[in-house]
Design a protein around this motif. Structure first.
Motif, short mmCIF file in Angstrom:
data_model
loop_
_atom_site.label_atom_id
_atom_site.label_comp_id
_atom_site.label_asym_id
_atom_site.label_seq_id
_atom_site.Cartn_x
_atom_site.Cartn_y
_atom_site.Cartn_z
N LYS A 135 0.82 -1.21 0.00
CA LYS A 135 0.00 0.00 0.00
C LYS A 135 0.87 1.28 0.00
N SER A 136 1.81 1.34 0.94
CA SER A 136 2.67 2.53 1.02
C SER A 136 3.52 2.66 -0.24
N THR A 137 4.01 1.53 -0.73
CA THR A 137 4.84 1.54 -1.94
C THR A 137 4.05 2.07 -3.13
N THR A 158 3.34 7.74 7.42
CA THR A 158 3.50 7.60 8.87
C THR A 158 4.14 6.26 9.17
N ASP A 159 5.14 5.92 8.35
CA ASP A 159 5.82 4.65 8.56
C ASP A 159 6.83 4.76 9.70
N VAL A 160 6.90 3.72 10.49
CA VAL A 160 7.89 3.64 11.57
C VAL A 160 8.67 2.34 11.41
N THR A 175 6.64 -0.01 8.75
CA THR A 175 5.22 -0.32 8.66
C THR A 175 4.43 0.96 8.95
N THR A 176 3.24 1.06 8.36
CA THR A 176 2.43 2.27 8.50
C THR A 176 1.63 2.23 9.79
N VAL A 177 1.63 3.33 10.56
CA VAL A 177 0.87 3.35 11.81
C VAL A 177 -0.35 4.28 11.78
N MET A 208 -1.51 6.47 8.31
CA MET A 208 -1.91 6.40 6.91
C MET A 208 -0.80 6.95 6.02
N ASP A 209 -0.94 6.67 4.73
CA ASP A 209 -0.14 7.34 3.71
C ASP A 209 -1.09 8.31 3.02
N TYR A 210 -0.55 9.43 2.55
CA TYR A 210 -1.41 10.36 1.86
C TYR A 210 -0.66 11.05 0.74
MG MG Z 1 2.19 0.92 4.70
#
Ligand code: MG
Ligand code: GTP
Length: 182
Positions: A16-18, A31-33, A46-48, A50-52
């Protein structure tokens, strides 16, 4: 100008983030940590939340793209992010032995929180799972009276990501057409 809120759902590591990053070509908030959460998930972050990303399409439309966090403990965020969505991308990781189960679970989430929202299934990491049976997935994606298109996509590739968005936009247009003629 028209704006479309697109929400990307899918299990941890499905891309998803990619995908959001690739389509946005840089201009993204994430908001990946550091991922200390799941042994076996071979990725650093990993996303905590969301991505936007905001994306201006060549036709003048604007996409507001939201990637959800995949981990189950953040599932309370999914319906929140789905509010007001005009389209949903559901990503499935072809290397995940539980992909079929995940598909069923996410179809339930859609049924419950976004039953009328056009959606497509993006099948990622297919290059790492050559034996994958696309037909099985396509069959499952048509469960419950809804037929979702299944599109193989490398989430790292901008062109492939945009092609997936194209399929989703076609679905959205088709739904709109049906609605205006109903
Ligand atoms: Mg993610
Ligand atoms: N080989 C290959 N790798 C891919 C493909 N699509 C995505 N990936 C990789 O798979 C991983 C996906 O990680 P993320 O994008 O962080 O996954 P996510 O869905 O955001 O995960 P969470 O935020 O933890 O829920 C990344 O390392 C990508 O580079 C693909 O088609 N082929």
């Amino acid at each position: 100008m028209r704006e479309h809120k697109i929400v990307v759902l899918g299990a941890m590591g499905s891309g998803k983030s990619t995908l959001v990053r690739a389509i946005a070509a840089g201009a993204v908030v994430d908001t990946d940590v550091h991922n200390s959460d799941r042994a076996g998930a071979d990725k650093a972050s990993t996303t905590v939340a969301m991505d936007y990303a905001d994306i201006d399409l060549p036709n003048g439309d604007r996409l507001r793209l939201y990637g959800t966090p995949g981990q189950q403990r953040f599932d309370f965020l999914w319906p929140i992010l789905l509010q007001g969505a005009s389209g949903v991308v559901l990503l499935l990781d072809a290397t995940d032995p539980a992909a079929a189960t995940a598909l069923g679970a996410y179809l339930d989430v859609l049924q419950q929180h976004a039953a009328q929202v056009p959606a497509v299934v993006g099948l990622t990491r297919l290059d790492l799972a050559p034996a994958w049976e696309l037909d099985t997935c396509a069959l499952q994606a048509s469960r419950g009276g809804r037929i979702l298109p299944v599109v193989p996509v490398d989430a790292r590739d901008r062109e492939e990501g945009l092609r997936l968005m194209d399929v989703l936009m076609s679905e959205m247009e088709a739904c709109e057409l049906v609605a205006t003629h109903a």
